[in-house]
Write an enzyme that holds these catalytic residues in place. Structure first.
Site, PDB file in Angstrom:
ATOM      1  N   CYS A 136      46.730  61.381 102.753  1.00 54.95           N
ATOM      2  CA  CYS A 136      47.534  60.377 102.049  1.00 54.95           C
ATOM      3  C   CYS A 136      48.165  60.975 100.800  1.00 54.95           C
ATOM      4  O   CYS A 136      47.501  61.114  99.765  1.00 54.95           O
ATOM      5  CB  CYS A 136      46.657  59.185 101.693  1.00 54.95           C
ATOM      6  N   CYS A 139      48.252  58.687  97.752  1.00 52.97           N
ATOM      7  CA  CYS A 139      46.953  58.549  97.070  1.00 52.97           C
ATOM      8  C   CYS A 139      46.643  59.789  96.238  1.00 52.97           C
ATOM      9  O   CYS A 139      46.192  59.688  95.098  1.00 52.97           O
ATOM     10  CB  CYS A 139      45.798  58.388  98.062  1.00 52.97           C
ATOM     11  N   ASP A 140      46.837  60.953  96.804  1.00 51.87           N
ATOM     12  CA  ASP A 140      46.279  62.171  96.207  1.00 51.87           C
ATOM     13  C   ASP A 140      47.315  63.165  95.684  1.00 51.87           C
ATOM     14  O   ASP A 140      46.944  64.162  95.050  1.00 51.87           O
ATOM     15  CB  ASP A 140      45.390  62.886  97.249  1.00 51.87           C
TER      16      ASP A 140
END
Ligand code: NDP
Length: 312
Positions: A136, A139-140
């Site tokens: 992701c 997300c990261d």
């Protein structure tokens, strides 16, 4: 087999399931929630969540899910371990089998079983989980500012993730197993026009290396061909973007899905074609797949369940 009657059954414990449980609990529907194979869902595999509104300093994925669970319990949600293993949505009450051992007969069902990111199946993906391997970018990606990353995949998701990462990282390699991209032309153009992105066609990632986290990827170019080449490429982050699999298998006999298996709902609502059965979160969302959008659709599903019960 043991049976139990409930007003509102929620299947899944990601942001969609827990938010549905909070709303259904506050509406006195006495929701019963089965947490599924991965209690807390996909966010429990993320370290820091920085884009969930309300947490200016960010929050750990597992911590956020723990808070959502407690909030649902505060309003009376009955949260249980167990996996839905079969479904009969032929007539109300709907029958959901749990762990092949018990049948829950539910007047309303909220399906929030999520989706599972696909991985290549390399042992190193597990070894470096949370230490440089991610599925992701939203997300990261932030943790790879000015670093070098690789994205695996040649579809729209991979191109979107590579473009997003190129806004943060110093260099992005796109590892594509075929000699062409599957992504739409407009996405391909975006990739080819971005000087930070280098596409490695006909490449397969076969392993990762590094002492304290990912430091590089083992690549094979033109695998199985006479001119096959093997080499190592130093990177700091390894992102998988080879598709997601919605966890919808047991519902397919009763509900409509798209060709990938995402549950289809009435546009703009969580209503499936079966009255009283709702789908929320990633299992019905091939587009956004964010914790906040999942939570929002869980809220909508609980409100719909309440209205459905009132209207009967
Ligand atoms: P896709 O199935 O479209 O693409 C998956 C990609 O991963 C393909 O390039 C595939 O390669 C590759 N892949 C699969 N398995 C492996 C493997 N084991 N090793 C290496 N590569 C592998 O999935 P997406 O998630 O990209 O997209 C899903 C759907 O969502 C699509 O319909 C897409 O159009 C849509 N979407 C639309 C967006 C938009 O319009 N903005 C954004 C994101 C998604 P190969 O080509 O060789 O099979």
């Amino acid at each position: 087999m043991e049976t139990e009657q409930v007003k509102c059954l929620i299947i899944g414990s990601g942001p969609a399931g827990y938010t549905a449980a909070i709303y259904a609990g506050r509406a006195n529907l006495s929701p019963v929630l089965y947490a599924g194979l991965q209690p807390g869902g996909q966010l429990t595999t993320t370290t820091d969540v920085e884009n969930f509104p309300g947490y200016p300093a960010g929050i750990g994925g597992p911590e956020l899910m723990e808070d959502l669970r407690k909030q649902a319990e505060r309003f009376g949600a009955d949260i249980r371990y167990g996996v839905a293993t079969a479904a009969d949505l032929g007539s109300s009450p709907y029958k959901i089998t749990i762990d092949d051992a018990k049948v829950v007969e539910a007047q309303t069902v909220i399906i929030a079983t999520g989706a599972t990111a696909k991985y290549l199946g390399l042992d190193d993906e597990k070894k470096y989980a949370g230490m440089g391997v991610s599925a992701c970018a939203t997300c990261d990606g932030f943790f790879y500012r000015k670093k070098v990353v690789a994205v695996v995949g040649g579809g729209d998701t991979a191109c979107e993730e590579a473009s997003y990462l190129a806004g943060l990282a110093s260099k992005v390699y796109l590892i594509v197993r075929k000699p062409f991209l599957r992504a739409s032309k407009v996405m391909q153009q975006r990739i080819f026009n971005n000087p930070k992105i280098e596409v490695l066609f006909e490449h397969n990632a076969v392993g990762l290396y590094g002492e304290n986290g990912v430091e590089g990827v083992h690549l094979v170019k033109r695998k199985g061909q006479p001119d096959e080449q093997r080499y190592d490429l130093p990177i700091d982050g390894f992102f998988l973007a080879i598709g997601h699999r919605p966890n919808s298998d047991i519902f397919k006999a009763w509900l409509d899905t798209d060709e990938v298996g995402y549950l289809l709902t009435e546009p703009g609502t969580p209503r499936t074609k079966v009255p009283g059965v709702f789908a929320a979160g990633d299992v019905a969302d091939p587009h956004y797949r964010q914790a906040i959008t999942a939570a929002a659709s869980g809220c909508m599903a609980a409100i719909e369940a309440e209205r459905y019960l009132l209207s009967r």
